[in-house]
Scaffold this active site. Structure first.
Site, short mmCIF file in Angstrom:
data_model
loop_
_atom_site.label_atom_id
_atom_site.label_comp_id
_atom_site.label_asym_id
_atom_site.label_seq_id
_atom_site.Cartn_x
_atom_site.Cartn_y
_atom_site.Cartn_z
N ARG A 25 77.54 -23.16 -89.71
CA ARG A 25 77.38 -22.82 -88.29
C ARG A 25 78.60 -22.08 -87.76
NH1 ARG A 25 73.12 -26.55 -86.35
NH2 ARG A 25 73.36 -25.65 -84.31
N ARG A 29 78.28 -21.42 -80.59
CA ARG A 29 78.77 -21.62 -79.22
C ARG A 29 80.26 -21.88 -79.06
NH1 ARG A 29 74.40 -26.01 -78.34
NH2 ARG A 29 75.12 -26.20 -80.48
N ARG A 38 74.94 -15.24 -75.00
CA ARG A 38 73.96 -16.23 -74.56
C ARG A 38 73.71 -16.21 -73.06
NH1 ARG A 38 70.90 -19.15 -74.66
NH2 ARG A 38 71.16 -21.29 -75.37
N ASP A 74 67.92 -19.56 -87.72
CA ASP A 74 67.87 -21.02 -87.62
C ASP A 74 66.86 -21.50 -88.65
OD1 ASP A 74 68.90 -23.28 -85.69
OD2 ASP A 74 66.82 -23.76 -86.13
N TYR A 151 61.06 -32.44 -88.74
CA TYR A 151 60.89 -31.77 -87.44
C TYR A 151 59.42 -31.57 -87.11
CZ TYR A 151 65.73 -30.75 -86.27
OH TYR A 151 67.03 -30.87 -85.90
O1 CP3 Z 1 75.70 -21.15 -89.77
C1 CP3 Z 1 75.48 -20.15 -89.06
O2 CP3 Z 1 76.37 -19.57 -88.41
C2 CP3 Z 1 74.08 -19.58 -89.05
C3 CP3 Z 1 73.24 -20.01 -88.00
C4 CP3 Z 1 72.55 -21.37 -87.99
C5 CP3 Z 1 72.02 -21.91 -86.77
N1 CP3 Z 1 71.35 -23.05 -87.10
C6 CP3 Z 1 72.13 -21.30 -85.43
C7 CP3 Z 1 71.96 -22.16 -84.24
C8 CP3 Z 1 72.22 -22.25 -89.02
C9 CP3 Z 1 72.59 -22.19 -90.50
C10 CP3 Z 1 71.46 -23.31 -88.44
C11 CP3 Z 1 70.89 -24.41 -89.22
C12 CP3 Z 1 70.24 -25.52 -88.53
N2 CP3 Z 1 69.48 -25.49 -87.39
C13 CP3 Z 1 70.21 -26.85 -89.02
C14 CP3 Z 1 70.83 -27.30 -90.32
C15 CP3 Z 1 72.29 -27.52 -90.19
C16 CP3 Z 1 72.67 -28.67 -89.29
O3 CP3 Z 1 73.48 -28.42 -88.41
O4 CP3 Z 1 72.21 -29.80 -89.54
C17 CP3 Z 1 69.46 -27.61 -88.13
C18 CP3 Z 1 69.16 -29.10 -88.22
C19 CP3 Z 1 69.00 -26.74 -87.10
C20 CP3 Z 1 68.11 -27.08 -85.95
C21 CP3 Z 1 68.77 -26.84 -84.65
N3 CP3 Z 1 69.09 -25.60 -84.17
C22 CP3 Z 1 69.15 -27.80 -83.70
C23 CP3 Z 1 68.98 -29.29 -83.84
C24 CP3 Z 1 69.68 -27.10 -82.61
C25 CP3 Z 1 70.12 -27.68 -81.29
C26 CP3 Z 1 71.32 -28.50 -81.41
C27 CP3 Z 1 72.54 -27.63 -81.43
O5 CP3 Z 1 73.32 -27.70 -82.40
O6 CP3 Z 1 72.66 -26.92 -80.44
C28 CP3 Z 1 69.69 -25.72 -82.95
C29 CP3 Z 1 70.21 -24.62 -82.13
C30 CP3 Z 1 71.13 -23.64 -82.77
N4 CP3 Z 1 70.96 -23.08 -84.01
C31 CP3 Z 1 72.29 -23.07 -82.17
C32 CP3 Z 1 72.81 -22.14 -83.08
C33 CP3 Z 1 74.01 -21.24 -82.91
C34 CP3 Z 1 72.82 -23.37 -80.78
C35 CP3 Z 1 71.89 -22.72 -79.84
C36 CP3 Z 1 72.44 -22.18 -78.58
O7 CP3 Z 1 73.03 -21.08 -78.59
O8 CP3 Z 1 72.19 -22.82 -77.54
#
Ligand code: CP3
Length: 347
Positions: A25, A29, A38, A74, A151
């Site tokens: 990640r 943010r 955003r 994502d 999910y």
């Molecule tokens: O790593 C990177 O930079 C690539 C981008 C990436 C995102 N999500 C962008 C994202 C990757 C590899 C993921 C994987 C992901 N997404 C996982 C597996 C890794 C982990 O952290 O367990 C999971 C479970 C998700 C599902 C997901 N996406 C959740 C639960 C959420 C909300 C909670 C949170 O962390 O905000 C997201 C949103 C998300 N995915 C954001 C980003 C940058 C934040 C969204 C925002 O900008 O508001």
């Protein structure tokens, strides 16, 4: 040694000049550049625009000396493409409007090709490769079948996984049908990412640690194995990373997979993980992401612990034990990356 070879060499257990480092990640943010975008776009708009996804993928690469980029997307849009209707609710995270409740729902799931449902991420991969121009390799990714199934069944992030557990207990047939469908879609998606230019791929299995070891071996591992085998049969040279959290009890079972690299969380000592996995595997991990919320002396102390245990090993990639936390100060990330590179190693 060029930054493009450092990460890929480590994935192949070859010599490296410095320990390669990237962070799960790493785009997101905690970066002001991302927060700025955003203000104008939703998460899904950013993901679905190849141009904006490319820009975001590059943000941490431009800001820090990271050794790999990971495509900005994502794990959940794939499920949207299968028909579950994804939305991100402000403050609450992801939610599906049509979660799986019955076997009829599972039968109704579509299995469209990635070129149809994830074309925006595949296009972004092509654009990022052009933009990177060989600076660092690009990692593609997908959610692993267990985590995606969780999910799909829970409909949102869950703490108890009560619906998943009920399904494993009362509806084994439905579970296996769902996992087969997901595995086919994930395999096609990973192959398409490689075709589009991904130079390594990672499966994220963030929730699989909720299972007992027996459950893991029956309900999750066979599908992880089939995906990895299928991808490796077609693209043997592309490093395959399997990452899960709370997976210490399953490490010995993961030895049967054809993954090249196992990503581990911070709950296990890296040297213990390596002695269980054996030297055929590379390891990626495992700094507790919460450490990056502390101060430089604590960050160095925890980082040295990891680097000391791995400096004689071939095939080590420094990473966090889970995704970076959004409150992380940017300077701590810069300092961490520099510290990992400056710390001496023997291979
Ligand atoms: O790593 C990177 O930079 C690539 C981008 C990436 C995102 N999500 C962008 C994202 C990757 C590899 C993921 C994987 C992901 N997404 C996982 C597996 C890794 C982990 O952290 O367990 C999971 C479970 C998700 C599902 C997901 N996406 C959740 C639960 C959420 C909300 C909670 C949170 O962390 O905000 C997201 C949103 C998300 N995915 C954001 C980003 C940058 C934040 C969204 C925002 O900008 O508001």
């Amino acid at each position: 040694m060029s930054r493009e070879t450092r990460f890929l060499n480590a994935c192949r257990q070859k010599d490296v000049d410095k320990t390669p480092v990237w962070l799960m990640r790493q785009a997101g943010r905690y970066m002001p550049e991302y927060r700025k975008l955003r203000e104008s776009y939703s998460l899904l708009e950013l993901i679905k625009s190849p141009r904006l996804a490319t820009e975001i993928t590059m943000q941490p690469i431009n800001a820090f000396e990271l050794d790999a980029a990971i495509i900005f997307s994502d794990i959940l849009p794939v499920l949207d493409g299968m028909g579950l209707e994804l939305e991100f609710v402000k403050g609450d995270g992801p939610r599906f409007l049509k979660p799986i409740r019955t076997n009829t729902d599972i039968q109704a799931l579509h299995e469209p090709p990635a070129t149809e449902i994830m074309h925006f991420t595949l296009d972004a991969i092509r654009l990022v490769r052009q933009e990177l121009n060989g600076l660092v390799p690009l990692i593609g990714f997908s959610g692993a079948p267990f985590t995606l199934a969780s999910y799909a069944i829970e409909g949102e992030s869950s703490r108890s996984f009560s619906r998943v557990k009920a399904c494993l207990k009362d509806n084994e047939k439905g579970w296996h049908m769902l996992m087969e469908k997901l595995s086919r879609v994930i395999t096609d998606y990973l192959k398409s990412q490689i075709e589009s230019g991904a130079q390594a791929v990672q499966l994220f299995d963030s929730w699989v640690g909720t299972l007992t070891r027996d459950e893991f071996c029956t309900f999750a591992l066979p599908y992880i194995n089939s995906i990895i085998t299928d991808v490796k049969d077609s693209y043997n040279d592309i490093p395959f990373i399997y990452f899960g959290t709370n997976t210490s009890p399953f490490l010995q079972d993961l030895r049967d997979t054809r993954a090249d690299i196992i990503g581990i969380d911070w709950r296990i000592d890296i040297s213990d993980a390596w002695s269980i996995l054996g030297n055929d595997f590379c390891i990626q991990g495992n700094l507790d992401p919460k450490t990056l919320l502390t101060n430089s002396s604590e960050i160095e102390r925890q980082t040295i612990k990891i680097l000391e245990q791995t400096k004689m090993k071939k095939g080590f990639i420094f990473n966090l034990g889970h995704g970076i936390i959004k409150e992380t100060p940017v300077q701590n990330v810069a300092d961490l990356v520099k510290f990992v590179h400056d710390y001496g190693r023997s291979s």
